[in-house]
Design a protein around this motif. Structure first.
Motif, short mmCIF file in Angstrom:
data_model
loop_
_atom_site.label_atom_id
_atom_site.label_comp_id
_atom_site.label_asym_id
_atom_site.label_seq_id
_atom_site.Cartn_x
_atom_site.Cartn_y
_atom_site.Cartn_z
N GLY A 154 0.82 -1.21 0.00
CA GLY A 154 0.00 0.00 0.00
C GLY A 154 0.85 1.26 0.00
O GLY A 154 0.60 2.21 -0.75
N THR A 155 1.89 1.26 0.84
CA THR A 155 2.80 2.39 0.90
C THR A 155 3.53 2.57 -0.42
O THR A 155 3.64 3.69 -0.95
CB THR A 155 3.82 2.21 2.04
OG1 THR A 155 3.12 2.09 3.28
CG2 THR A 155 4.78 3.38 2.12
N LEU A 156 4.04 1.47 -0.96
CA LEU A 156 4.77 1.56 -2.22
C LEU A 156 3.88 2.05 -3.35
O LEU A 156 4.30 2.88 -4.18
CB LEU A 156 5.36 0.18 -2.58
CG LEU A 156 6.45 -0.35 -1.65
CD1 LEU A 156 6.87 -1.75 -2.07
CD2 LEU A 156 7.65 0.58 -1.67
N PHE A 157 2.65 1.55 -3.39
CA PHE A 157 1.73 1.99 -4.43
C PHE A 157 1.47 3.49 -4.32
O PHE A 157 1.48 4.22 -5.32
CB PHE A 157 0.41 1.23 -4.32
CG PHE A 157 -0.65 1.74 -5.27
CD1 PHE A 157 -0.61 1.41 -6.61
CD2 PHE A 157 -1.66 2.58 -4.82
CE1 PHE A 157 -1.57 1.90 -7.49
CE2 PHE A 157 -2.63 3.07 -5.68
CZ PHE A 157 -2.58 2.73 -7.03
N GLY A 158 1.25 3.97 -3.08
CA GLY A 158 0.99 5.39 -2.90
C GLY A 158 2.15 6.26 -3.34
O GLY A 158 1.97 7.28 -4.01
N GLN A 160 4.65 5.41 -5.42
CA GLN A 160 4.97 5.26 -6.84
C GLN A 160 3.91 5.82 -7.76
O GLN A 160 4.17 6.05 -8.94
CB GLN A 160 5.21 3.77 -7.14
CG GLN A 160 6.43 3.20 -6.44
CD GLN A 160 6.53 1.69 -6.55
OE1 GLN A 160 5.64 1.04 -7.13
NE2 GLN A 160 7.59 1.12 -5.99
N SER A 161 2.72 6.03 -7.24
CA SER A 161 1.63 6.54 -8.09
C SER A 161 1.47 8.06 -7.95
O SER A 161 0.48 8.62 -8.43
CB SER A 161 0.32 5.83 -7.74
OG SER A 161 -0.04 6.09 -6.39
N GLY A 162 2.43 8.70 -7.28
CA GLY A 162 2.38 10.16 -7.19
C GLY A 162 1.47 10.67 -6.09
O GLY A 162 1.04 11.84 -6.15
N GLY A 163 1.17 9.85 -5.09
CA GLY A 163 0.34 10.31 -3.98
C GLY A 163 1.05 11.34 -3.12
O GLY A 163 2.26 11.58 -3.26
N ARG A 164 0.32 11.94 -2.20
CA ARG A 164 0.89 12.95 -1.32
C ARG A 164 1.76 12.27 -0.26
O ARG A 164 1.24 11.57 0.62
CB ARG A 164 -0.24 13.75 -0.66
CG ARG A 164 0.24 14.96 0.14
CD ARG A 164 -0.93 15.88 0.44
NE ARG A 164 -0.52 17.02 1.23
CZ ARG A 164 -0.86 17.21 2.50
NH1 ARG A 164 -1.62 16.32 3.11
NH2 ARG A 164 -0.47 18.29 3.15
N THR A 165 3.05 12.44 -0.35
CA THR A 165 3.99 11.71 0.50
C THR A 165 3.70 11.93 1.98
O THR A 165 3.73 10.98 2.78
CB THR A 165 5.44 12.15 0.20
OG1 THR A 165 5.71 11.92 -1.19
CG2 THR A 165 6.44 11.36 1.04
N GLU A 166 3.41 13.16 2.36
CA GLU A 166 3.16 13.47 3.77
C GLU A 166 1.99 12.66 4.31
O GLU A 166 2.03 12.14 5.44
CB GLU A 166 2.89 14.95 3.94
CG GLU A 166 2.74 15.40 5.39
CD GLU A 166 2.48 16.88 5.51
OE1 GLU A 166 1.62 17.39 4.74
OE2 GLU A 166 3.12 17.54 6.34
N SER A 167 0.96 12.52 3.52
CA SER A 167 -0.22 11.75 3.95
C SER A 167 0.08 10.26 4.02
O SER A 167 -0.36 9.56 4.93
CB SER A 167 -1.39 12.01 3.00
OG SER A 167 -1.74 13.38 2.97
N ILE A 168 0.84 9.77 3.03
CA ILE A 168 1.15 8.34 2.96
C ILE A 168 1.98 7.90 4.16
O ILE A 168 1.79 6.80 4.70
CB ILE A 168 1.88 8.02 1.65
CG1 ILE A 168 0.97 8.33 0.46
CG2 ILE A 168 2.34 6.57 1.61
CD1 ILE A 168 1.69 8.31 -0.87
N LEU A 169 2.90 8.77 4.60
CA LEU A 169 3.81 8.40 5.67
C LEU A 169 3.32 8.80 7.06
O LEU A 169 4.06 8.65 8.04
CB LEU A 169 5.19 9.03 5.41
CG LEU A 169 5.87 8.64 4.09
CD1 LEU A 169 7.24 9.28 3.99
CD2 LEU A 169 5.97 7.12 3.96
N MET A 170 2.09 9.26 7.17
CA MET A 170 1.57 9.68 8.47
C MET A 170 1.45 8.52 9.46
O MET A 170 1.41 8.73 10.67
CB MET A 170 0.20 10.34 8.30
CG MET A 170 0.26 11.79 7.84
SD MET A 170 1.05 12.87 9.03
CE MET A 170 -0.17 12.87 10.35
N SER A 171 1.41 7.30 8.95
CA SER A 171 1.27 6.14 9.85
C SER A 171 2.60 5.77 10.52
O SER A 171 2.61 4.96 11.44
CB SER A 171 0.74 4.94 9.08
OG SER A 171 1.68 4.51 8.10
N LEU A 172 3.70 6.35 10.06
CA LEU A 172 4.99 5.99 10.63
C LEU A 172 5.17 6.63 12.00
O LEU A 172 4.70 7.74 12.25
CB LEU A 172 6.12 6.46 9.71
CG LEU A 172 6.15 5.84 8.31
CD1 LEU A 172 7.37 6.34 7.54
CD2 LEU A 172 6.18 4.32 8.40
#
Length: 204
Positions: A154-158, A160-172
């Motif tokens: 899920g993280t890799l897809f987000g 690699q697909s140009g998602g908002r990095t800050e939002s994708i990594l909020m779970s860390l």
């Protein structure tokens, strides 16, 4: 950091005396926390890795006029390699069942989480907790970050697909640490965790 770490090691000019013979110091691996010795008269192919704490133990015995039988008895035992977390549950996708069955299974996992977790918290909440435990927690969080960034689809897809990095990594986790080739101390609670639980096993 290296200079501070090396200060915690016994001096290398002290030889270790055993019933088998006298072992001379050869080298130190700061990151693995090992000191390497070889018996006098033997080649470097007979190098024996010993943890600094065990070296101190032998030096203390020698000071009191005692000798262990063989340095091999104090040899540092490698900790079993923990799983790499790729496909740990046995499959990447829950697609063996129809939608209703799959949804019911996932819901049962969610419903069971709090009843399972609360007794653990109640049992552990009064245990002593200090900087050593905190540092280990940060290290394990670092391993989670490793999994999340390297393996989690899920993280890799987000990313690699140009998602908002800050939002994708909020779970860390906000604070983590990494240590090169870290291993738990022998006979410690962390060592027991690695031996008994961070291994591939059939839980059901």
């Amino acid at each position: 950091m290296y200079l501070d770490a090396i200060k915690e090691f016994p001096k290398g000019n002290l030889k270790l005396k055993t019933s088998k013979g006298t072992a001379a110091y050869i080298k130190t691996d700061v990151f693995k926390k090992q000191m390497w010795y070889v018996y006098e008269g033997e080649t470097n192919s007979g190098l024996i890795p010993v943890h600094p704490d065990r070296v101190r133990e032998i030096l203390r015995m020698n000071k009191e006029g005692e000798k262990p039988h063989d340095l091999v008895e104090f040899k540092e035992i490698a900790v079993a390699k923990e799983p790499d977390y790729t496909n740990v549950v046995g499959q990447d996708d829950l697609n063996r069942f129809d939608f209703e069955t799959s949804f019911a299974l996932m819901r049962s996992v969610g419903d069971a989480y709090i009843p399972a977790y609360r007794p653990i918290v109640a049992r552990r909440k009064d245990h002593e907790y200090g900087d050593r435990e905190r540092q280990f927690q940060l290290y394990r969080r670092g391993r989670y970050v490793e999994f999340n960034l390297v393996y989690d689809r899920g993280t890799l897809f987000g990313l690699q697909s140009g998602g908002r990095t800050e939002s994708i990594l909020m779970s860390l986790p906000p604070l983590v640490r990494w240590d090169y080739d870290w291993h738990p101390q022998p006979d410690s609670a962390e060592s027991e965790l690695y031996r008994k639980f961070l291994i591939h096993r059939e839980w059901l």
